[in-house]
Enzyme design. Structure first.
Site, mmCIF file in Angstrom:
data_model
loop_
_atom_site.group_PDB
_atom_site.id
_atom_site.type_symbol
_atom_site.label_atom_id
_atom_site.label_comp_id
_atom_site.label_asym_id
_atom_site.label_seq_id
_atom_site.Cartn_x
_atom_site.Cartn_y
_atom_site.Cartn_z
ATOM 1 N N ALA A 268 0.858 -1.189 0.000
ATOM 2 C CA ALA A 268 0.000 0.000 0.000
ATOM 3 C C ALA A 268 0.892 1.236 0.000
ATOM 4 C CB ALA A 268 -0.927 -0.014 1.215
ATOM 5 N N HIS A 444 -26.769 17.290 23.582
ATOM 6 C CA HIS A 444 -26.269 16.402 24.639
ATOM 7 C C HIS A 444 -27.255 15.255 24.846
ATOM 8 C CE1 HIS A 444 -24.401 15.166 28.421
ATOM 9 N NE2 HIS A 444 -25.636 15.081 28.925
#
Length: 465
Positions: A268, A444
């Protein structure tokens, strides 16, 4: 089939098919020439199938760590052929979807290889036989790129794999050597390690994920090594010996050599542009380091010929190619609101475990560019949702210009950061300052609260850290 068009795109990947559809939307008679699969490497052998594999590996990891969540099971196993089959099925489904979109938008598709054959002309062939001669005043080259092959590390389909072989393993290797620690190398290292293989990563530079911020790179290395991935940096593969069913690699690190024997090797080490056999000879199209040179509106040096996507160079990202396709076509159509691509606003993502995402400048790059910076950080361990998910490992880092408040860059590592980075990408596109970000209300409990806290931290106002 008709042969005269307003615009012809060579390559049906995420840049090419998007360009053709946008052209059709703007009233142009458009065509695409694709030699293999619609959707290109991204949909068929890149972005999509790898993420499908990585999802399976995440599930494997969770199953082997279910005790933390109050579950238990015996004899947990995976079926590799089914995992690979699902990956290929997802890729096929999406490639088919691209075909449907092109048909819906009345884009003509030619199956074959296209080559420039004179001004405003393309010759299309298939298996050496003539298919069509197409003419159009506008021709877009979107031919993509392929894996770089280094001498001695050429993929052979059995012992040394490129990304293609790595996505369809006939059996799970017990040990694996990954050469190259960019996004592709790290994603495969993460997949195979989560599936139980012993993995070693070799990187020639002094740190993994070298395009990322140094702090994020260091955090990632520590996390991967904690998972059991062996990492060798400032290392060079000097020799590769193929055995009957294994590979022995000689690695040089700090002037010393060592041998590593593994079942398989994944190479890679980068990509090269597909610029061969396009008929560029004798044209004004300029090629540098295997990539076509373009201006800010994707124009080459040859009138009427454009190029987009991986064939034009870094960053080699599908979303960059798609956006370039839109810019190119809208520029051709003389749309009033078309703007050149700002590479600094393109997010980059690595879908390993933990995930990594970034946009804009690193802290080092910002300082090198002459900026006085303010830096904020927030760890996932201070976030309720991350802890509840069992994903407390991660951090968000933001870099601001100390004088203007411009957000120069944002860098993340942790669960779902590839989904979160777009918030900062939008902020950069809108040229948002720290003031707007600090006054933005984040929901939240969400992991995205870490983004808010990191901004607050840069100005000494973090609440939960």
């Amino acid at each position: 089939m008709e042969s005269e068009f307003d615009l012809v795109v060579v390559g049906g990947g995420p840049g090419g098919y998007v360009a053709a559809i946008r052209a059709a939307q703007l009233g142009m008679k458009a065509a695409v020439v694709e030699r293999e699969n619609l959707g290109g490497i991204c949909l068929n052998w890149g972005c999509i199938p790898t993420k499908t594999l990585l999802r399976s590996s995440e599930i494997n990891h969770l199953l082997h760590n279910m005790g933390e969540f109050g579950f238990s099971a015996d004899n947990i196993q995976f079926d590799l052929p089914k995992i690979v089959t699902r990956s290929r099925k997802v890729a096929k489904q999406l490639a088919g979807g691209v075909g449907h979109l092109l048909k819906k938008n009345k884009v003509t598709v030619f199956d074959g290889v296209a080559k420039l054959a004179g001004k405003n002309t393309l010759a299309v062939t298939k298996d050496g036989k003539d298919v069509a001669t197409l003419t159009a005043p506008h021709i877009i080259l979107a031919t993509g790129a392929r894996a770089r092959q280094l001498p001695g590390l050429e993929g052979d389909g059995k012992l040394i794999w490129t990304y293609r072989e790595a996505m369809v393993p006939p059996a799970m290797p017990k040990s694996l050597l990954v050469i190259g620690s960019g996004a592709i190398g790290i994603e495969f290292a993460s997949f195979y390690r989560n599936m139980g293989a012993e993995v070693t990563v070799i990187e020639m530079l002094d740190r993994i994920l070298p395009v990322e911020d140094e702090e994020i790179s260091a955090f990632a290395r520590k996390s991967f090594e904690k998972q059991g991935i062996k990492i060798l940096t400032s290392a060079k593969t000097t020799k590769v010996q193929k055995n009957a069913d294994s590979v022995t690699a000689t690695i040089e690190v700090g002037g010393k050599t060592q041998e590593i024997t593994v079942d398989r090797v994944i190479s890679a080490v980068g990509i090269v542009g597909n610029v061969e056999d396009l008929g560029l000879e004798g044209t004004g199209v300029k090629v540098e380091r295997s990539h076509i040179v373009i201006d800010e509106y994707c124009r080459t040096g040859e009138a009427g010929v454009y190029a987009i996507g991986d064939v034009t160079g870094a960053p080699w990202l599908a979303h960059k190619a798609s956006h370039e396709g839109v810019i190119c076509v809208e520029s051709i159509a003389r749309q009033n609101d078309v703007k050149p691509l700002n590479i600094g606003n393109i997010p980059g993502c690595t879908y390993s475990r933990p995930q990594i995402a970034s946009v804009g400048m690193t802290e080092t790059r910002a300082k090198e560019a002459g900026h006085e910076v303010r830096v904020g950080r927030f760890p996932f361990i201070g976030n309720g949702k991350a802890i509840a998910m069992g994903e407390p490992e991660g951090m968000v880092k933001v870099v601001f210009d100390a004088k203007s408040g411009e957000m120069l860059g944002a860098h993340m590592i942790g669960a779902e950061v590839t989904e979160m980075i777009q918030g900062y990408a939008v902020a950069r596109t809108l040229e948002t300052t720290e003031v707007e970000l600090m006054h933005t209300v984040f929901p939240h409990p969400t992991v995205s609260e870490t983004m808010h806290e990191a901004v607050l931290d840069a100005y000494g106002r973090a609440i939960h850290f």
